[in-house]
Design an enzyme around this catalytic site. Structure first.
Site, PDB file in Angstrom:
ATOM      1  N   ARG B  42       0.868  -1.179   0.000  1.00  0.00           N
ATOM      2  CA  ARG B  42       0.000   0.000   0.000  1.00  0.00           C
ATOM      3  C   ARG B  42       0.898   1.219   0.000  1.00  0.00           C
ATOM      4  NH1 ARG B  42      -1.909   3.673   3.651  1.00  0.00           N
ATOM      5  NH2 ARG B  42      -3.973   4.495   3.205  1.00  0.00           N
ATOM      6  N   SER B 111     -12.357  -2.575   1.977  1.00  0.00           N
ATOM      7  CA  SER B 111     -12.398  -1.883   3.264  1.00  0.00           C
ATOM      8  C   SER B 111     -13.845  -1.550   3.603  1.00  0.00           C
ATOM      9  CB  SER B 111     -11.642  -0.547   3.199  1.00  0.00           C
ATOM     10  OG  SER B 111     -10.291  -0.751   2.909  1.00  0.00           O
ATOM     11  N   LYS B 140      -2.980   6.547   8.964  1.00  0.00           N
ATOM     12  CA  LYS B 140      -4.071   6.884   8.068  1.00  0.00           C
ATOM     13  C   LYS B 140      -4.949   7.860   8.828  1.00  0.00           C
ATOM     14  CE  LYS B 140      -6.844   4.670   4.536  1.00  0.00           C
ATOM     15  NZ  LYS B 140      -7.695   3.532   4.186  1.00  0.00           N
TER      16      LYS B 140
END
Ligand code: NI
Lengths: 208, 208
Positions: B42, B111, B140
């Site tokens: 990611r 998600s 995040k």
């Protein structure tokens, strides 16, 4: 389906940030009505979902006018909207990988600044080359310049179409055309103009 | 080829910016040796070419240990390196589009923060859900929290594996495990630790 025949003469590359309050899909429609023959959706700093939704809206417009849509960099978006092609720069997917994933029928364009890059891209099966920046440009600040002599030399050295890019506008388009290239690619010369339709029309009249 | 069977127990999600001078591929190898069972690449703010090159290096490592590699967001990269799967967030490609482009044999994770998102993703054919953030997280910053009760409720409401994500570390992993989820997903709890191998090993011992 085989590869579509492309008119590279007036190639619009997008940058939604130049449009202020104006809508990108509507602006593209005006540009097409003015004479744009090919559209490249080139958007940075955007989520994949936003890029997809934008590309879907733009694809509706380009399909309506039978204008091919090329996606910059993002093969995932090109596949997701079944665009006619992909444009890759030297920081994007390698040409051979793009061809492997897109198959023989999609248009793949490659950015080249040197004869070496141009010849390699041609050999690897690129459908066209974007060569530049031929003039200094504000929309891509890191772009190195390619002289008009170099542009002409590259055009004479390859068999695939060459599109000149970078800082081309109504004032200098004639000299670029004189190099014998197949088309010019513009961003600001259309998208920052008050009258997008007229801006495209005036460029089209010169480039033919 | 059919879909690989996945062990979701200890799912490492990468963020190369957390590593300082350390190499991402090497760090992933240490984490796998410590017990990581699944790896998600990611990476943001990276050119497509850099992402591809990084993914190719990581794929070599994961293949060596027979650990599936999942690519976050970028289906183009997933295709280019023939990764085992793709993880899509709510700002990425829609689940159905991802499935259409990847085919039935690739793993697709989604998600989800709410039961509604979870049920929709399951219905659309997601292979697993990433649910969180269960704790506040620095990696995040925009992630909304999902309570442990909500996590447990989602887990009980779906049939596909549920991986908890967001702020999970050695100190709170036990409470997360108690909700009955299939695995935990971590970034900092492994990648910012001085001893990546030991950090993974200690988490693995608890999660099993
Ligand atoms: Ni199969």
């Amino acid at each position: 389906m085989s590869k579509v025949k492309i008119d590279y003469s007036l190639y619009l590359v997008t940058d939604r940030k130049l449009l202020g309050e104006r809508d990108l899909a509507q602006s593209i429609e005006l540009a097409i009505q003015g004479g744009v023959s090919l559209v490249q959706l080139r958007e940075k700093s955007i989520s994949t979902k936003e890029f997809l939704n934008l590309a879907l809206r733009v694809k509706e417009i380009t399909s309506k006018y039978d204008i091919p849509l090329i996606i910059n960099d993002r093969l995932d978006i090109a596949l997701a909207v079944d665009a006619e092609g992909l444009h890759v720069g030297q920081d994007d997917l390698p040409m051979l990988k793009a061809r492997e994933l897109l198959g023989p029928d999609k248009i793949i364009g490659v950015s080249a600044r040197t004869l070496e890059e141009a010849l390699l891209a041609e050999k690897q099966g690129a459908d066209y080359l974007g060569v530049g920046a031929v003039f200094r440009t504000s929309t891509k600040s890191d772009a190195k310049e390619v002289s008009l002599e170099q542009l002409e030399y590259i055009k004479k050295s390859v068999s695939i179409p060459v599109v000149a890019i970078g800082g081309i506008n109504y004032g200098n388009i004639q000299q670029v055309k004189a190099t014998g290239i197949d088309g010019i690619s513009v961003v600001s010369a259309i998208l920052v103009q008050d009258n997008i339709f007229m801006a495209a029309k005036q460029l089209k009249e010169i480039i033919g």
